[in-house]
Enzyme design. Structure first.
Site, PDB file in Angstrom:
ATOM      1  N   GLU A   1      -1.886  -2.220  -8.254  1.00 49.36           N
ATOM      2  CA  GLU A   1      -3.049  -2.600  -7.461  1.00 49.36           C
ATOM      3  C   GLU A   1      -3.494  -1.379  -6.666  1.00 49.36           C
ATOM      4  OE1 GLU A   1      -3.557  -3.302  -3.853  1.00 49.36           O
ATOM      5  OE2 GLU A   1      -1.753  -2.148  -3.474  1.00 49.36           O
TER       6      GLU A   1
ATOM      7  N   SER B   1       0.836  -1.202   0.000  1.00 52.56           N
ATOM      8  CA  SER B   1       0.000   0.000   0.000  1.00 52.56           C
ATOM      9  C   SER B   1       0.872   1.254   0.000  1.00 52.56           C
ATOM     10  CB  SER B   1      -0.953  -0.044   1.210  1.00 52.56           C
ATOM     11  OG  SER B   1      -1.962   0.939   1.085  1.00 52.56           O
TER      12      SER B   1
ATOM     13  N   HIS C   1      -4.305  -5.705  -1.514  1.00 52.45           N
ATOM     14  CA  HIS C   1      -4.886  -5.450  -0.199  1.00 52.45           C
ATOM     15  C   HIS C   1      -5.797  -6.575   0.304  1.00 52.45           C
ATOM     16  CE1 HIS C   1      -3.477  -1.355  -0.915  1.00 52.45           C
ATOM     17  NE2 HIS C   1      -3.839  -1.023   0.301  1.00 52.45           N
TER      18      HIS C   1
END
Length: 338
Positions: A237, A114, A305
């Protein structure tokens, strides 16, 4: 720049954790404790960063405090792996102040995902060290079995074993992005049947680079963003964004000429994607932005995630066979065991 590899972790090694942005050790204490106990049960020694239990509203501490926490772990010769507790929004603020020379002198495993993409890519750009897009302490290792065990299996294979080439990724049978309050969660999340889509033909080989799409935009144009090279395989992503935000992010990559350089895309699952009533998927959005450009895509990859999470080394060579539907690492990502 020479490529650097860390040594593999072994039982009894110290794993230091740090909070470069959000204060997960404060807002998710039960999950934090469960995560520590889980890693300790695997024979690893867990060492707390200086900001454990600290909070400055939206972040764990000031920029300098967060830098000091991470640099202390970087400079500690006993710490062999540094793992983030969670992501957030502000890891990029640390990049000008990290001790890159210490990492060059003593390469170690740096892992997270992230917002920590900024650190993974920045460290790789500044040092040549292979970094790892993979689990975070609280967010990933605080999950319940069986998903946490599957995430650890990938962590073990990539970070605790000598590289066995080629290394072929295996698709987890099931996955989840179900959102349950971490304060009240007391059992495993429900899961869905898994699927990877190989869109294209032939065999593509290239350097594997990328991470969280939104965070990549936060370091774009800086010396901490590795140059996208001709033939790269780009991992992208994201999570919990609406379709309009994702379109903007993909369009940014297109405007910067990224899709003209890379040879393939690995598109991770998008946690809790909000399609705004369109019925469209992240893959649909990407294909529209590509506007007919032929670019092979592996869609639905589980380095993202969602749970379980597969570990992706940054900066290594990979091959995707779109006919045989396989995804392999073909160059080392960690030092061989002597």
């Amino acid at each position: 720049m020479d490529v650097l590899f860390p040594k593999p972790l072994k039982t009894g090694d110290k794993v230091g954790f740090f909070s470069p942005s959000s204060p997960a050790t404060v807002f998710a204490p039960k999950r934090f404790e469960r995560a520590k106990q889980f890693l300790e049960s695997k024979g690893l020694v867990v060492q707390a960063g200086k900001l454990t239990g600290k909070s400055d509203f939206y972040r764990s501490g000031s920029i300098q405090e967060r830098v000091d926490e991470l640099n202390t772990l970087i400079r500690d010769p006993e710490v062999r792996c540094i793992i983030s507790t969670i992501g957030g929004n502000n890891s990029n603020a640390l990049l000008p102040y990290l001790d890159y020379q210490a990492l060059k002198a003593d390469p170690k495993i740096i892992i997270g995902y992230s917002d920590v993409t900024a650190l993974l890519l920045g460290i790789h750009a500044q040092t040549g060290l292979t970094t790892f897009y993979g689990p975070a302490l609280v967010a990933s290792f605080g999950e319940f079995p069986p998903l946490v065990e599957e995430t650890f299996e990938s962590f073990y294979e990539i970070c605790m074993q000598p590289p066995r080439l080629p290394y072929q990724y295996q698709m987890p049978e099931r996955w989840t992005d179900v959102r349950i309050d971490w304060h009240t969660q007391d059992e495993a999340k429900p899961t869905y049947e898994n699927r990877w889509d190989f869109i294209g033909n032939g065999v593509i080989t290239g350097r594997l680079i990328g991470g969280n799409l939104n965070t990549i935009r936060a370091i774009w144009g800086s010396p901490y963003m590795p140059d996208i090279e001709q033939g790269d395989i780009l991992l992208m992503e994201d999570c919990m964004h609406g379709i309009e935000v994702l379109e903007r992010s993909f369009a940014h990559m297109k405007a910067c000429g990224v899709f003209d350089k890379i040879s393939a895309i690995v598109l991770g699952k998008h946690e809790l994607f909000e399609d705004k009533g369109t019925g469209r998927t992240p893959l649909d959005v990407l294909l529209e932005v590509l506007a007919g450009k032929t670019l092979p895509i592996l869609s639905g990859f589980d380095s993202c995630h969602t749970h379980p999470m597969l570990v992706t080394p940054i900066g290594v060579q990979a091959t995707i066979d779109f006919d045989q539907e396989t995804f392999e690492l073909i160059s080392p990502w960690i030092q061989p065991v002597n």
